[in-house]
Design an enzyme around this catalytic site. Structure first.
Site, PDB file in Angstrom:
ATOM      1  CB  ILE A  64      -0.922   0.051   1.235  1.00  0.00           C
ATOM      2  CG1 ILE A  64      -1.755  -1.239   1.343  1.00  0.00           C
ATOM      3  CG2 ILE A  64      -1.838   1.276   1.176  1.00  0.00           C
ATOM      4  CD1 ILE A  64      -2.669  -1.283   2.566  1.00  0.00           C
ATOM      5  CB  THR A  65       1.714   3.883  -2.440  1.00  0.00           C
ATOM      6  OG1 THR A  65       0.450   4.364  -2.919  1.00  0.00           O
ATOM      7  CG2 THR A  65       2.259   2.839  -3.398  1.00  0.00           C
ATOM      8  N   GLY A  66       1.639   5.229   0.485  1.00  0.00           N
ATOM      9  CA  GLY A  66       1.058   6.279   1.321  1.00  0.00           C
ATOM     10  C   GLY A  66       0.276   5.705   2.490  1.00  0.00           C
ATOM     11  CB  ALA A  67       0.503   2.558   4.282  1.00  0.00           C
ATOM     12  CE1 TYR A  77      -6.142  14.292  -4.866  1.00  0.00           C
ATOM     13  CE2 TYR A  77      -8.320  15.145  -5.390  1.00  0.00           C
ATOM     14  CZ  TYR A  77      -7.513  14.214  -4.769  1.00  0.00           C
ATOM     15  OH  TYR A  77      -8.103  13.183  -4.058  1.00  0.00           O
ATOM     16  CB  SER A 104      -1.551   9.839   7.159  1.00  0.00           C
ATOM     17  OG  SER A 104      -1.671  10.319   5.844  1.00  0.00           O
ATOM     18  N   GLY A 105      -4.237   8.594   6.963  1.00  0.00           N
ATOM     19  CA  GLY A 105      -5.511   8.576   6.248  1.00  0.00           C
ATOM     20  C   GLY A 105      -5.969   7.198   5.789  1.00  0.00           C
TER      21      GLY A 105
HETATM   22  P1  NDP Z   1      -3.581  11.633   3.239  1.00  0.00           P
HETATM   23  O1  NDP Z   1      -2.962  12.942   2.933  1.00  0.00           O
HETATM   24  O2  NDP Z   1      -3.969  11.326   4.649  1.00  0.00           O
HETATM   25  O3  NDP Z   1      -2.676  10.450   2.725  1.00  0.00           O
HETATM   26  C1  NDP Z   1      -1.880  10.577   1.586  1.00  0.00           C
HETATM   27  C2  NDP Z   1      -0.679   9.694   1.740  1.00  0.00           C
HETATM   28  O4  NDP Z   1       0.142   9.853   0.569  1.00  0.00           O
HETATM   29  C3  NDP Z   1       0.195  10.040   2.936  1.00  0.00           C
HETATM   30  O5  NDP Z   1       0.594   8.833   3.546  1.00  0.00           O
HETATM   31  C4  NDP Z   1       1.380  10.743   2.310  1.00  0.00           C
HETATM   32  O6  NDP Z   1       2.593  10.572   3.005  1.00  0.00           O
HETATM   33  C5  NDP Z   1       1.459  10.008   0.999  1.00  0.00           C
HETATM   34  N1  NDP Z   1       2.299  10.710   0.022  1.00  0.00           N
HETATM   35  C6  NDP Z   1       2.172  11.986  -0.408  1.00  0.00           C
HETATM   36  N2  NDP Z   1       3.173  12.283  -1.247  1.00  0.00           N
HETATM   37  C7  NDP Z   1       3.948  11.176  -1.356  1.00  0.00           C
HETATM   38  C8  NDP Z   1       5.140  10.866  -2.042  1.00  0.00           C
HETATM   39  N3  NDP Z   1       5.765  11.771  -2.800  1.00  0.00           N
HETATM   40  N4  NDP Z   1       5.650   9.620  -1.929  1.00  0.00           N
HETATM   41  C9  NDP Z   1       5.063   8.702  -1.140  1.00  0.00           C
HETATM   42  N5  NDP Z   1       3.941   8.942  -0.442  1.00  0.00           N
HETATM   43  C10 NDP Z   1       3.390  10.171  -0.547  1.00  0.00           C
HETATM   44  O7  NDP Z   1      -4.873  11.577   2.279  1.00  0.00           O
HETATM   45  P2  NDP Z   1      -6.021  10.473   2.065  1.00  0.00           P
HETATM   46  O8  NDP Z   1      -5.837   9.320   2.952  1.00  0.00           O
HETATM   47  O9  NDP Z   1      -7.310  11.212   2.077  1.00  0.00           O
HETATM   48  O10 NDP Z   1      -5.752  10.063   0.554  1.00  0.00           O
HETATM   49  C11 NDP Z   1      -5.504   8.741   0.157  1.00  0.00           C
HETATM   50  C12 NDP Z   1      -6.136   8.495  -1.202  1.00  0.00           C
HETATM   51  O11 NDP Z   1      -7.545   8.640  -1.120  1.00  0.00           O
HETATM   52  C13 NDP Z   1      -5.677   9.439  -2.294  1.00  0.00           C
HETATM   53  O12 NDP Z   1      -5.469   8.703  -3.481  1.00  0.00           O
HETATM   54  C14 NDP Z   1      -6.856  10.381  -2.464  1.00  0.00           C
HETATM   55  O13 NDP Z   1      -6.921  10.905  -3.770  1.00  0.00           O
HETATM   56  C15 NDP Z   1      -7.985   9.429  -2.194  1.00  0.00           C
HETATM   57  N6  NDP Z   1      -9.255  10.039  -1.853  1.00  0.00           N
HETATM   58  C16 NDP Z   1      -9.407  10.758  -0.706  1.00  0.00           C
HETATM   59  C17 NDP Z   1     -10.631  11.319  -0.406  1.00  0.00           C
HETATM   60  C18 NDP Z   1     -10.849  12.122   0.823  1.00  0.00           C
HETATM   61  O14 NDP Z   1     -11.943  12.623   0.984  1.00  0.00           O
HETATM   62  N7  NDP Z   1      -9.872  12.280   1.705  1.00  0.00           N
HETATM   63  C19 NDP Z   1     -11.778  11.134  -1.287  1.00  0.00           C
HETATM   64  C20 NDP Z   1     -11.498  10.361  -2.455  1.00  0.00           C
HETATM   65  C21 NDP Z   1     -10.285   9.834  -2.711  1.00  0.00           C
HETATM   66  P3  NDP Z   1       2.999  11.493   4.289  1.00  0.00           P
HETATM   67  O15 NDP Z   1       2.288  10.854   5.438  1.00  0.00           O
HETATM   68  O16 NDP Z   1       4.482  11.308   4.342  1.00  0.00           O
HETATM   69  O17 NDP Z   1       2.563  12.870   4.008  1.00  0.00           O
END
Ligand code: NDP
Length: 315
Positions: free
Chosen positions: A7-10, A190, A12-13
């Site tokens: 899972i990428t970006g795991a 975005y 947070s969120g």
């Molecule tokens: P978060 O900002 O909580 O999570 C985003 C994650 O991406 C973080 O772990 C962040 O890392 C990571 N990230 C950002 N840049 C990079 C990079 N250059 N390399 C590696 N990792 C990176 O947002 P969400 O959880 O909300 O988003 C997750 C997905 O859900 C996204 O694809 C978003 O488009 C999608 N989404 C979200 C919605 C919402 O309402 N929130 C609705 C619909 C879709 P770090 O912790 O280091 O910052």
């Protein structure tokens, strides 16, 4: 055996909530692809994840070198790769000026689309060679990139145009930083990147589903108004957005619930159909959703694929 999901970006969120939901079943080992190792390990600990249920591997999607290195490092773990989830994203709605990845692509499209495009292409052979019964490649989409919905019609709308900016390298030097060739707009960049994510999933399906047996899917998990995604928005927006989504649009979903939804797309035996964009209704039942005209345009998907291949050095 346990399944292994990247899972990428795991850190947070949604990514963290999904990692936690999968780890808790005891049936999954999660490889957390994160740019900040310490943040990821603290987040996993705070979420109560068992230390044997995950491995953190450094991944900065804003650098193609880092993506290639990540693939090497993951292979060295000698674990099968059964599911890949492209989840990480950046959202810069208030940025006045564009920022750039290490390879000089506008940041939102560079990270959300191009970094993941290279990653997914590289890991396809690993998925193919796994003996897991249901191998999946999931690319997280969004309603905001989907102009056939109310939320997708809030300006600025996603629009890839004829992809001239992307074809020019998206670097602001010889070309525009926007895919359609227009002026920089962080919110639109975005949304455009999310349309790319949904087009890419479908093109993968057309090119590789039959040959590899891998299921390709995308999803809109609901509006997770509390995640870090909105960290760069103005404070008033961050204050009002969660209650607005909860009580007015009723599209709000908690991080935990959204994580369960994505975990379902990873592991539910009934969600094996490929080429699908999943959504959930009010009762949290999943259904196959329709994509907007642009997000389901097969010619555009093919063109996007071919240009992206060149930009990431695969063609
Ligand atoms: P978060 O900002 O909580 O999570 C985003 C994650 O991406 C973080 O772990 C962040 O890392 C990571 N990230 C950002 N840049 C990079 C990079 N250059 N390399 C590696 N990792 C990176 O947002 P969400 O959880 O909300 O988003 C997750 C997905 O859900 C996204 O694809 C978003 O488009 C999608 N989404 C979200 C919605 C919402 O309402 N929130 C609705 C619909 C879709 P770090 O912790 O280091 O910052």
């Amino acid at each position: 055996r346990k399944g292994t999901a990247i899972i990428t970006g795991a850190s947070s969120g949604l990514g963290l909530a999904t990692a936690k939901a999968l780890a808790e079943t005891g049936k999954w080992h999660v490889i957390m692809g994160c740019r900040d190792f310490l943040k990821a390990s603290r987040a996993a600990k705070a979420a109560g994840m068992d230390k044997d249920s995950f491995t953190i591997v450094h991944l900065d999607l804003a650098s193609l070198d880092s993506v290639r290195q990540f693939v090497k490092n993951v292979r060295q773990l000698e674990m099968p790769i059964d599911v890949v989830v492209c989840n990480a994203a950046v959202y810069q709605p208030t940025a006045k000026e564009p920022s750039y990845t290490a390879d000089c692509f506008e940041m939102s499209v560079g990270v959300n689309h191009l970094g993941h495009f290279l990653l997914a292409r590289e890991l396809l052979s690993d998925l193919q060679s796994s003996d897991y019964p249901s191998k999946r490649l999931i690319i997280v989409g969004s309603i905001t990139g989907n102009t056939n919905t109310l939320a997708g019609n809030v300006p600025p709308k996603a629009n890839l145009g004829d992809l001239r900016g992307l074809a020019g390298g998206l670097n602001g030097i010889g070309s525009s930083v926007m895919i359609d060739g227009g002026e920089f707009d962080g919110a639109k960049a975005y949304k455009d990147s999310k349309v790319c994510n949904m087009l890419t999933m479908q093109e993968f399906h057309r090119r590789y589903h039959e040959e590899t047996g891998v299921t390709f899917a995308s999803l809109y998990p609901g509006c997770i108004a509390t995640t870090g995604l909105f960290r760069e928005h103005i404070p008033l927006f961050r204050l009002l957005f969660p209650p607005f989504q909860k009580y007015i649009t009723k599209g709000y979903v908690s991080e935990e619930e959204a994580g369960k939804r994505l975990a379902q797309v990873v592991s539910d035996p009934s969600l094996t159909k490929s080429g699908v964009y999943w959504s959930w209704n009010k009762n949290s039942a999943s259904f196959e959703n329709q994509l907007s005209e642009e997000a389901s345009d097969a010619d555009k998907a093919k063109k996007l694929w071919e240009i992206s291949e060149k930009l990431v050095g695969l063609a």
